[in-house]
Design an enzyme around this catalytic site. Sequence first.
Site, PDB file in Angstrom:
ATOM      1  N   LYS A  73       0.827  -1.209   0.000  1.00 41.10           N
ATOM      2  CA  LYS A  73       0.000   0.000   0.000  1.00 41.10           C
ATOM      3  C   LYS A  73       0.866   1.267   0.000  1.00 41.10           C
ATOM      4  O   LYS A  73       0.592   2.194  -0.755  1.00 41.10           O
ATOM      5  CB  LYS A  73      -0.915   0.024   1.239  1.00 41.10           C
ATOM      6  CG  LYS A  73      -1.856  -1.171   1.331  1.00 41.10           C
ATOM      7  CD  LYS A  73      -2.782  -1.048   2.530  1.00 41.10           C
ATOM      8  CE  LYS A  73      -2.103  -1.194   3.877  1.00 41.10           C
ATOM      9  NZ  LYS A  73      -1.753  -2.580   4.256  1.00 41.10           N
ATOM     10  N   ARG A  94      -9.701   0.207   8.519  1.00 41.73           N
ATOM     11  CA  ARG A  94      -9.293  -1.178   8.779  1.00 41.73           C
ATOM     12  C   ARG A  94     -10.398  -1.968   9.457  1.00 41.73           C
ATOM     13  O   ARG A  94     -10.221  -3.158   9.718  1.00 41.73           O
ATOM     14  CB  ARG A  94      -8.070  -1.180   9.696  1.00 41.73           C
ATOM     15  CG  ARG A  94      -6.740  -1.239   8.952  1.00 41.73           C
ATOM     16  CD  ARG A  94      -5.653  -1.159  10.019  1.00 41.73           C
ATOM     17  NE  ARG A  94      -4.450  -1.854   9.653  1.00 41.73           N
ATOM     18  CZ  ARG A  94      -3.412  -1.298   9.064  1.00 41.73           C
ATOM     19  NH1 ARG A  94      -3.445  -0.047   8.701  1.00 41.73           N
ATOM     20  NH2 ARG A  94      -2.324  -2.004   8.815  1.00 41.73           N
ATOM     21  N   ARG A 139      11.375  -7.177   4.915  1.00 39.70           N
ATOM     22  CA  ARG A 139      11.315  -5.754   5.257  1.00 39.70           C
ATOM     23  C   ARG A 139      11.808  -5.539   6.685  1.00 39.70           C
ATOM     24  O   ARG A 139      12.497  -4.552   6.963  1.00 39.70           O
ATOM     25  CB  ARG A 139       9.877  -5.253   5.112  1.00 39.70           C
ATOM     26  CG  ARG A 139       9.716  -3.783   5.451  1.00 39.70           C
ATOM     27  CD  ARG A 139       8.343  -3.260   5.086  1.00 39.70           C
ATOM     28  NE  ARG A 139       7.362  -3.580   6.094  1.00 39.70           N
ATOM     29  CZ  ARG A 139       6.060  -3.282   5.994  1.00 39.70           C
ATOM     30  NH1 ARG A 139       5.606  -2.710   4.902  1.00 39.70           N
ATOM     31  NH2 ARG A 139       5.224  -3.588   6.951  1.00 39.70           N
ATOM     32  N   ARG A 196      11.560  -2.204  11.657  1.00 37.50           N
ATOM     33  CA  ARG A 196      10.241  -1.942  12.255  1.00 37.50           C
ATOM     34  C   ARG A 196       9.944  -3.001  13.303  1.00 37.50           C
ATOM     35  O   ARG A 196      10.021  -4.193  13.016  1.00 37.50           O
ATOM     36  CB  ARG A 196       9.167  -1.937  11.155  1.00 37.50           C
ATOM     37  CG  ARG A 196       8.591  -0.556  10.916  1.00 37.50           C
ATOM     38  CD  ARG A 196       7.637  -0.548   9.759  1.00 37.50           C
ATOM     39  NE  ARG A 196       6.384  -1.220  10.061  1.00 37.50           N
ATOM     40  CZ  ARG A 196       5.308  -1.125   9.310  1.00 37.50           C
ATOM     41  NH1 ARG A 196       5.331  -0.372   8.223  1.00 37.50           N
ATOM     42  NH2 ARG A 196       4.212  -1.777   9.625  1.00 37.50           N
ATOM     43  N   ARG A 240      -0.783  -9.918  12.840  1.00 37.03           N
ATOM     44  CA  ARG A 240      -1.322  -8.859  11.962  1.00 37.03           C
ATOM     45  C   ARG A 240      -2.099  -9.456  10.802  1.00 37.03           C
ATOM     46  O   ARG A 240      -3.134  -8.921  10.396  1.00 37.03           O
ATOM     47  CB  ARG A 240      -0.183  -7.972  11.458  1.00 37.03           C
ATOM     48  CG  ARG A 240       0.337  -7.037  12.548  1.00 37.03           C
ATOM     49  CD  ARG A 240       1.739  -6.558  12.259  1.00 37.03           C
ATOM     50  NE  ARG A 240       1.834  -5.778  11.045  1.00 37.03           N
ATOM     51  CZ  ARG A 240       2.945  -5.644  10.334  1.00 37.03           C
ATOM     52  NH1 ARG A 240       4.056  -6.253  10.720  1.00 37.03           N
ATOM     53  NH2 ARG A 240       2.955  -4.909   9.253  1.00 37.03           N
TER      54      ARG A 240
HETATM   55  P1  ATP Z   1       1.827  -1.951   4.352  1.00 31.83           P
HETATM   56  O1  ATP Z   1       2.824  -3.034   4.505  1.00 31.83           O
HETATM   57  O2  ATP Z   1       0.864  -2.282   3.249  1.00 31.83           O
HETATM   58  O3  ATP Z   1       2.433  -0.578   4.217  1.00 31.83           O
HETATM   59  P2  ATP Z   1       1.120  -2.429   7.196  1.00 31.83           P
HETATM   60  O4  ATP Z   1      -0.217  -2.968   7.597  1.00 31.83           O
HETATM   61  O5  ATP Z   1       2.282  -3.348   7.287  1.00 31.83           O
HETATM   62  O6  ATP Z   1       0.950  -1.855   5.719  1.00 31.83           O
HETATM   63  P3  ATP Z   1       0.787   0.115   8.605  1.00 31.83           P
HETATM   64  O7  ATP Z   1      -0.395   0.449   7.756  1.00 31.83           O
HETATM   65  O8  ATP Z   1       1.883   1.080   8.667  1.00 31.83           O
HETATM   66  O9  ATP Z   1       1.494  -1.247   8.137  1.00 31.83           O
HETATM   67  O10 ATP Z   1       0.221  -0.184  10.084  1.00 31.83           O
HETATM   68  C1  ATP Z   1       1.071  -0.571  11.168  1.00 31.83           C
HETATM   69  C2  ATP Z   1       0.258  -0.762  12.460  1.00 31.83           C
HETATM   70  O11 ATP Z   1      -0.340   0.503  12.859  1.00 31.83           O
HETATM   71  C3  ATP Z   1      -0.937  -1.726  12.379  1.00 31.83           C
HETATM   72  O12 ATP Z   1      -0.550  -3.080  12.577  1.00 31.83           O
HETATM   73  C4  ATP Z   1      -1.849  -1.194  13.518  1.00 31.83           C
HETATM   74  O13 ATP Z   1      -1.413  -1.615  14.783  1.00 31.83           O
HETATM   75  C5  ATP Z   1      -1.635   0.317  13.441  1.00 31.83           C
HETATM   76  N1  ATP Z   1      -2.663   0.986  12.576  1.00 31.83           N
HETATM   77  C6  ATP Z   1      -2.424   1.620  11.385  1.00 31.83           C
HETATM   78  N2  ATP Z   1      -3.576   2.085  10.857  1.00 31.83           N
HETATM   79  C7  ATP Z   1      -4.567   1.728  11.721  1.00 31.83           C
HETATM   80  C8  ATP Z   1      -5.993   1.886  11.725  1.00 31.83           C
HETATM   81  N3  ATP Z   1      -6.626   2.495  10.710  1.00 31.83           N
HETATM   82  N4  ATP Z   1      -6.688   1.382  12.759  1.00 31.83           N
HETATM   83  C9  ATP Z   1      -6.082   0.765  13.779  1.00 31.83           C
HETATM   84  N5  ATP Z   1      -4.750   0.557  13.840  1.00 31.83           N
HETATM   85  C10 ATP Z   1      -3.987   1.031  12.814  1.00 31.83           C
END
Ligand code: ATP
Length: 192
Positions: free
Chosen positions: A14, A90, A129, A135, A146
């Site tokens: 994303k 989400r 990653r 991270r 997750r």
């Molecule tokens: P990508 O790999 O596609 O960039 P990702 O899911 O690995 O996405 P982030 O979108 O950066 O990573 O989200 C990291 C963490 O931040 C999530 O696991 C969650 O704990 C929190 N978070 C992010 N957005 C939200 C949301 N809209 N609602 C609740 N928690 C969120």
Amino acid sequence: MKNIVIFGAPGAGKGTQSDKIIEKYGLGHISTGDVLRNEIKNGTELGKTAKGFIDNGQLIPDELMVNILASVYDSFGTDHKGVIFDGFPRTTPQAEALKKMLSDRGHKIAAMIELDVPEEELMARLINRGKESGRSDDNEETIKKRLNVYHTQTSPLIDWYEKEGVHYHVKGIGTLEEIFGRVSDVIDNLAD
Ligand code: ATP
């Protein structure tokens, strides 16, 4: 105005596709993951709360997320070209809150673009990653949590947006350029 939700499991790409969309179409970017990581870095109260959830692979409570969303959206002004929502919504309550927040301003979501990536590929990308990004949530145990949270709480939004009539499915594997080509096709065909 083209407000777009970029959607997908953790590791679906994303963030990467958002950067390319912003560059090509001049849209704004709201990454809730980035917003939260920034709060953690700055040691704010929100950051302290968020860290516990993130490191445990859980979602931050809807109420907190919804509260910050409107102020970040309004920081783009009233007559922007559109914003990419990356990592939000989400959950179904978040999608409903987003719809209301936009409709209160006379705006709407033009497209929800789902980046579809097979589970084994997601796992491999995130572990890789984690090695480079450092991270704290990109370790095997948290990644599994997750992905599980994605399947139970987030993926029902695919049907939700299908019913709204704005869901677009994109195959999220191949080269970055191939994927971006598919994403661009969707955006180019949206009505103004
Ligand atoms: P990508 O790999 O596609 O960039 P990702 O899911 O690995 O996405 P982030 O979108 O950066 O990573 O989200 C990291 C963490 O931040 C999530 O696991 C969650 O704990 C929190 N978070 C992010 N957005 C939200 C949301 N809209 N609602 C609740 N928690 C969120």
